[in-house]
Scaffold this motif. Structure first.
Motif, PDB file in Angstrom:
ATOM      1  N   VAL A  17      -1.714  -8.956  -6.872  1.00 25.59           N
ATOM      2  CA  VAL A  17      -2.734  -8.901  -5.823  1.00 25.59           C
ATOM      3  C   VAL A  17      -2.075  -8.714  -4.453  1.00 25.59           C
ATOM      4  O   VAL A  17      -2.469  -7.834  -3.674  1.00 25.59           O
ATOM      5  N   LEU A  18      -1.066  -9.527  -4.159  1.00 24.95           N
ATOM      6  CA  LEU A  18      -0.417  -9.434  -2.850  1.00 24.95           C
ATOM      7  C   LEU A  18       0.335  -8.120  -2.672  1.00 24.95           C
ATOM      8  O   LEU A  18       0.275  -7.512  -1.603  1.00 24.95           O
ATOM      9  N   THR A  19       1.012  -7.661  -3.710  1.00 21.76           N
ATOM     10  CA  THR A  19       1.738  -6.393  -3.629  1.00 21.76           C
ATOM     11  C   THR A  19       0.772  -5.235  -3.397  1.00 21.76           C
ATOM     12  O   THR A  19       1.046  -4.333  -2.608  1.00 21.76           O
ATOM     13  N   THR A  20      -0.365  -5.269  -4.070  1.00 23.37           N
ATOM     14  CA  THR A  20      -1.369  -4.222  -3.888  1.00 23.37           C
ATOM     15  C   THR A  20      -1.867  -4.201  -2.442  1.00 23.37           C
ATOM     16  O   THR A  20      -2.004  -3.134  -1.835  1.00 23.37           O
ATOM     17  N   LYS A  21      -2.127  -5.375  -1.869  1.00 23.05           N
ATOM     18  CA  LYS A  21      -2.574  -5.446  -0.480  1.00 23.05           C
ATOM     19  C   LYS A  21      -1.479  -4.968   0.485  1.00 23.05           C
ATOM     20  O   LYS A  21      -1.772  -4.251   1.438  1.00 23.05           O
ATOM     21  N   ILE A  22      -0.242  -5.353   0.242  1.00 19.88           N
ATOM     22  CA  ILE A  22       0.867  -4.897   1.091  1.00 19.88           C
ATOM     23  C   ILE A  22       0.983  -3.384   1.021  1.00 19.88           C
ATOM     24  O   ILE A  22       1.086  -2.704   2.048  1.00 19.88           O
ATOM     25  N   ASN A  23       0.936  -2.840  -0.186  1.00 12.60           N
ATOM     26  CA  ASN A  23       1.030  -1.380  -0.362  1.00 12.60           C
ATOM     27  C   ASN A  23      -0.126  -0.660   0.330  1.00 12.60           C
ATOM     28  O   ASN A  23       0.068   0.398   0.926  1.00 12.60           O
ATOM     29  N   PHE A  24      -1.315  -1.233   0.252  1.00 14.89           N
ATOM     30  CA  PHE A  24      -2.481  -0.648   0.923  1.00 14.89           C
ATOM     31  C   PHE A  24      -2.221  -0.511   2.423  1.00 14.89           C
ATOM     32  O   PHE A  24      -2.440   0.552   3.010  1.00 14.89           O
ATOM     33  N   HIS A  25      -1.748  -1.591   3.032  1.00 12.84           N
ATOM     34  CA  HIS A  25      -1.508  -1.561   4.473  1.00 12.84           C
ATOM     35  C   HIS A  25      -0.313  -0.676   4.847  1.00 12.84           C
ATOM     36  O   HIS A  25      -0.329  -0.023   5.890  1.00 12.84           O
ATOM     37  N   VAL A  59      -2.612  -0.615  14.014  1.00  9.16           N
ATOM     38  CA  VAL A  59      -2.423  -1.949  14.574  1.00  9.16           C
ATOM     39  C   VAL A  59      -2.740  -3.043  13.557  1.00  9.16           C
ATOM     40  O   VAL A  59      -1.989  -4.013  13.422  1.00  9.16           O
ATOM     41  N   ILE A  60      -3.835  -2.891  12.848  1.00  8.67           N
ATOM     42  CA  ILE A  60      -4.232  -3.909  11.866  1.00  8.67           C
ATOM     43  C   ILE A  60      -3.211  -3.991  10.738  1.00  8.67           C
ATOM     44  O   ILE A  60      -2.782  -5.078  10.347  1.00  8.67           O
ATOM     45  N   ALA A  61      -2.788  -2.845  10.227  1.00 11.54           N
ATOM     46  CA  ALA A  61      -1.812  -2.820   9.133  1.00 11.54           C
ATOM     47  C   ALA A  61      -0.497  -3.456   9.559  1.00 11.54           C
ATOM     48  O   ALA A  61       0.114  -4.207   8.791  1.00 11.54           O
ATOM     49  N   LYS A  62      -0.061  -3.186  10.767  1.00 12.25           N
ATOM     50  CA  LYS A  62       1.205  -3.737  11.255  1.00 12.25           C
ATOM     51  C   LYS A  62       1.151  -5.259  11.360  1.00 12.25           C
ATOM     52  O   LYS A  62       2.166  -5.925  11.192  1.00 12.25           O
ATOM     53  N   LYS A  63      -0.032  -5.813  11.609  1.00  7.04           N
ATOM     54  CA  LYS A  63      -0.187  -7.268  11.664  1.00  7.04           C
ATOM     55  C   LYS A  63      -0.284  -7.867  10.257  1.00  7.04           C
ATOM     56  O   LYS A  63       0.248  -8.937   9.994  1.00  7.04           O
ATOM     57  N   ALA A  69       2.139 -10.767   7.589  1.00  2.00           N
ATOM     58  CA  ALA A  69       1.347 -11.937   7.185  1.00  2.00           C
ATOM     59  C   ALA A  69       1.265 -12.031   5.662  1.00  2.00           C
ATOM     60  O   ALA A  69       1.420 -13.113   5.084  1.00  2.00           O
ATOM     61  N   LEU A  70       1.045 -10.905   5.000  1.00  3.66           N
ATOM     62  CA  LEU A  70       0.982 -10.895   3.539  1.00  3.66           C
ATOM     63  C   LEU A  70       2.338 -11.193   2.910  1.00  3.66           C
ATOM     64  O   LEU A  70       2.416 -11.876   1.884  1.00  3.66           O
ATOM     65  N   LYS A  71       3.410 -10.711   3.521  1.00  7.43           N
ATOM     66  CA  LYS A  71       4.758 -11.007   3.008  1.00  7.43           C
ATOM     67  C   LYS A  71       5.057 -12.499   3.121  1.00  7.43           C
ATOM     68  O   LYS A  71       5.687 -13.083   2.233  1.00  7.43           O
ATOM     69  N   LYS A  72       4.576 -13.114   4.186  1.00  8.80           N
ATOM     70  CA  LYS A  72       4.741 -14.557   4.352  1.00  8.80           C
ATOM     71  C   LYS A  72       3.972 -15.302   3.262  1.00  8.80           C
ATOM     72  O   LYS A  72       4.468 -16.280   2.692  1.00  8.80           O
TER      73      LYS A  72
END
Length: 96
Positions: A26-34, A50-54, A58-61
């Motif tokens: 789930v988290l990897t999919t969201k990171i890849n999306f951004h 801007v949103i993706a860069k933020k 946050a998702l990696k954390k």
């Protein structure tokens, strides 16, 4: 559609291996999306999304938190109870 709809995404008790597969997926999919969203912004507009860069850091954390929880569970030979609910609402505002 009501004001807000709720969808149960994950709900159960999992072995560490199962929990790791589910949560990292789930988290990897969201990171890849951004990351792709930011890449597209660079290609189309020559600037960061801007949103993706933020969201990426946050998702990696959050991924680090998950890894820490999984490590503790493995050390203690525990299973994990995971529940995740998605709330969906309609809006006219992209920043809502």
């Amino acid at each position: 559609m009501n004001e807000t709809e709720k969808i149960v995404l994950i709900d159960g008790t999992f072995l560490c291996k199962e929990a790791k597969e589910i949560l990292t997926s789930v988290l990897t999919t969201k990171i890849n999306f951004h990351q792709m969203k930011n890449f597209s912004s660079h290609e189309l507009f020559g600037k960061d999304d801007v949103i993706a860069k933020k969201r990426i850091p946050a998702l990696k954390k959050e991924m680090q938190k998950v890894q820490s929880i999984l490590q503790k569970a493995e050390e203690k030979n525990k299973h994990l109870i995971i529940s995740s609910e998605i709330k969906i609402a309609l809006t006219d505002n992209l920043d809502a």
